[in-house]
Design a protein around this motif. Structure first.
Motif, PDB file in Angstrom:
ATOM      1  N   LEU A 116       0.817  -1.207   0.000  1.00 29.93           N
ATOM      2  CA  LEU A 116       0.000   0.000   0.000  1.00 29.93           C
ATOM      3  C   LEU A 116       0.858   1.268   0.000  1.00 29.93           C
ATOM      4  N   CYS A 119       2.288   1.984  -3.501  1.00 28.14           N
ATOM      5  CA  CYS A 119       1.258   2.495  -4.427  1.00 28.14           C
ATOM      6  C   CYS A 119       0.892   3.949  -4.123  1.00 28.14           C
ATOM      7  N   GLY A 169      -0.423   0.039   6.994  1.00 29.59           N
ATOM      8  CA  GLY A 169      -1.659  -0.742   7.024  1.00 29.59           C
ATOM      9  C   GLY A 169      -1.705  -1.820   7.971  1.00 29.59           C
TER      10      GLY A 169
END
Length: 169
Positions: A116, A119, A169
């Motif tokens: 994550l 990205c 995350g």
């Protein structure tokens, strides 16, 4: 007025009492049948059959030589599911770990995969690159840096995943 009628040809002779007349002996045996056996001797055995066993004993149970038992080993391997250990904190670098699958003390092997955080950094650089018109060519740089990727720890002995370090995350 009652007249006696003569007996018909199809009717049996009248019963006179006593035993029926004696009948002829059994016919002689035909050719091809075995001769009668004398008392006390067992019947002859056909070729290919084992001799008769004494009463009370089971017949031998040896397998025929063409069907001898063979020792066959079958190995069934089932894929093991990845079990992530909850109590251990896995960091971004390899660490010493006692594997719960193969029960050996090993230093974990680390693999980096985009997650994550990677990205999000690519998206931010791409959007800022259109605003400033200078940064958009650099939006793929985070895909080459291992410091922005998630870290997956695997046991080098059994190749099972033992832990993950998520950057975000």
């Amino acid at each position: 007025m009652s007249e006696e009628q003569p007996p018909s040809q199809d009717a049996p002779p009248p019963y006179t009492g006593g035993y029926p007349p004696a009948q002829a002996e059994y016919p002689p045996p035909q050719a091809g049948y075995p001769p009668p056996q004398a008392a006390g001797y067992p019947p002859p055995q056909a070729a290919g059959y084992p001799p008769p066993q004494a009463a009370g004993y089971p017949p031998p149970q040896a397998p025929p030589p063409a069907q001898q038992a063979q020792n066959t080993t079958v190995v069934v391997q089932q894929p093991q599911a990845a079990v992530i250990t909850k109590g251990v904190h896995f960091g971004p670098s390899p660490m010493s770990y006692n594997c719960h699958i193969c029960h050996t003390q090993q230093v974990t092997r680390v693999d980096y995969q985009s997650g994550l955080l990677t990205c999000l950094i690519v998206l931010v650089i791409f959007l800022l690159g259109f605003v400033c018109c200078l940064f958009w060519p650099f939006c793929c740089v985070p895909l080459c840096i291992s410091g922005t990727k998630d870290v997956y720890h695997t046991c080098p002995n059994c190749n099972n995943q033992v832990g993950v370090h998520k950057r975000l995350g």
